[in-house]
Design a protein around this motif. Sequence first.
Motif, mmCIF file in Angstrom:
data_model
loop_
_atom_site.group_PDB
_atom_site.id
_atom_site.type_symbol
_atom_site.label_atom_id
_atom_site.label_comp_id
_atom_site.label_asym_id
_atom_site.label_seq_id
_atom_site.Cartn_x
_atom_site.Cartn_y
_atom_site.Cartn_z
ATOM 1 N N VAL A 164 37.889 39.916 -23.011
ATOM 2 C CA VAL A 164 37.156 39.893 -21.745
ATOM 3 C C VAL A 164 36.981 41.317 -21.251
ATOM 4 C CG1 VAL A 164 37.136 39.084 -19.358
ATOM 5 C CG2 VAL A 164 38.109 37.635 -21.153
ATOM 6 N N THR A 165 35.735 41.671 -20.909
ATOM 7 C CA THR A 165 35.461 42.992 -20.330
ATOM 8 C C THR A 165 35.100 42.833 -18.869
ATOM 9 O OG1 THR A 165 33.131 42.867 -20.985
ATOM 10 C CG2 THR A 165 34.661 43.889 -22.538
ATOM 11 N N GLN A 166 35.499 43.803 -18.077
ATOM 12 C CA GLN A 166 35.233 43.738 -16.638
ATOM 13 C C GLN A 166 34.489 44.984 -16.195
ATOM 14 O OE1 GLN A 166 38.511 42.666 -14.108
ATOM 15 N NE2 GLN A 166 39.594 41.616 -15.753
ATOM 16 N N GLU A 167 33.635 44.804 -15.204
ATOM 17 C CA GLU A 167 32.945 45.945 -14.608
ATOM 18 C C GLU A 167 32.799 45.701 -13.112
ATOM 19 O OE1 GLU A 167 28.864 46.436 -15.825
ATOM 20 O OE2 GLU A 167 28.665 44.319 -16.385
ATOM 21 N N VAL A 168 32.875 46.781 -12.370
ATOM 22 C CA VAL A 168 32.747 46.725 -10.914
ATOM 23 C C VAL A 168 31.542 47.572 -10.519
ATOM 24 C CG1 VAL A 168 33.851 47.228 -8.709
ATOM 25 C CG2 VAL A 168 35.238 46.425 -10.639
ATOM 26 N N LEU A 169 30.627 46.995 -9.758
ATOM 27 C CA LEU A 169 29.403 47.680 -9.348
ATOM 28 C C LEU A 169 29.282 47.610 -7.833
ATOM 29 C CD1 LEU A 169 27.013 46.127 -12.034
ATOM 30 C CD2 LEU A 169 28.061 48.400 -12.099
ATOM 31 N N GLU A 170 28.800 48.702 -7.270
ATOM 32 C CA GLU A 170 28.656 48.751 -5.817
ATOM 33 C C GLU A 170 27.540 47.851 -5.338
ATOM 34 O OE1 GLU A 170 27.848 52.201 -2.560
ATOM 35 O OE2 GLU A 170 29.172 52.700 -4.243
ATOM 36 N N GLN A 171 26.421 47.842 -6.047
ATOM 37 C CA GLN A 171 25.313 46.959 -5.702
ATOM 38 C C GLN A 171 24.404 46.753 -6.905
ATOM 39 O OE1 GLN A 171 23.743 49.272 -2.378
ATOM 40 N NE2 GLN A 171 22.004 49.894 -3.633
#
Length: 355
Positions: free
Chosen positions: A215-222
């Motif tokens: 599982v890969t995760q990413e966090v984006l502001e918008q």
Amino acid sequence: MNFLERYLWKSVLTSILITWLSLALLDRFFAFLSEMGDVSPETQYGNLQALYYTLMGTPKILYDYFPTVTLIGSLLGLGNLAANSELTAMRAAGVSIRQIVVMTLKLGLALAIVVFVLGEWIAPRTELAASSFKLRMQQKQLAIGNQGVWVKDGNRILNIATLWSANKMEGVSIYAINPEEGRIESITHAARAERDADGWMLYDLKRQTIRADGVTQEVLEQVHQTDLIPEQVMSIAAVKPNQLAASQLADYIQHQHDNALSSAHFEQAFWQHFTTPLSTLVMLVLAAPFVFGFQRNSGAGQRIFIGILIGIGFFLFNRTLGSIGIVYGVPPLLSATLPLLIFLVGGLWMLRGIR
């Protein structure tokens, strides 16, 4: 006095409950006939499902009808006592009209509490459950419940925790499904989503992509997305103020104020959660002049007719004034309480001339 009070309560309460049940059964019968038009062999929405949906709407109908029911029931209950000369005997024993009215108002206060509970905790939940059930049976790929709005759109399933308006949502979760393998391939959570001219802007986004190797995760502001949710779904799932509890309406009102948006519809519905139970007391005050005054010798049919006319008048005046208040900017508290005050003053004025 306690014996007389209990006897008076029993007579009035029995008439109110019989009237309540009669009107509810009549309304639900015609509602069921209307639902027959939505029954389709191509979906799971058949006759039994239509009957279940109709019955689930009963608490809301009971809540809406209660002021009129109280008026008709009290006219019948007190009228029967007057027709049998029992009220005359009470007055001959030293019980004044004022004391009899106060006795009925004590009953009305207990009934107002019951109606408030019905309108605050029971009716909104059954309305949501009924709407979600019908949509699910009709296979419209939309469900509305205590956990927000669930939408199936192609290979995606969306959950919206709070749908503030057609332009703003909070707590948006998107589950993307691999159609070939039948498994979830990604889960996306956004703190909020706001509509713009080209689609939707998702803020504080967290995405988990599920693959065979991990599982890969990413966090984006918008992130901007043009096809977040089908347009027709927004119209179905839009917030209906009269289906929300007072506590939920308070949250919506605060949100509208914080975002400089109009909250008149929500405020109107909020105050009606309190004026509807209180109207029970007003209806009991209105019934007294017709029983002790010029209608003391009238039959049950006449009393029912009078009660229906006044009840319909109150209902129409309340709805009309509420709509006019929203259009012309009348404070929601005033437009919600003014019909109550006018009918209360009218009832007290008619009582003044009765001895």
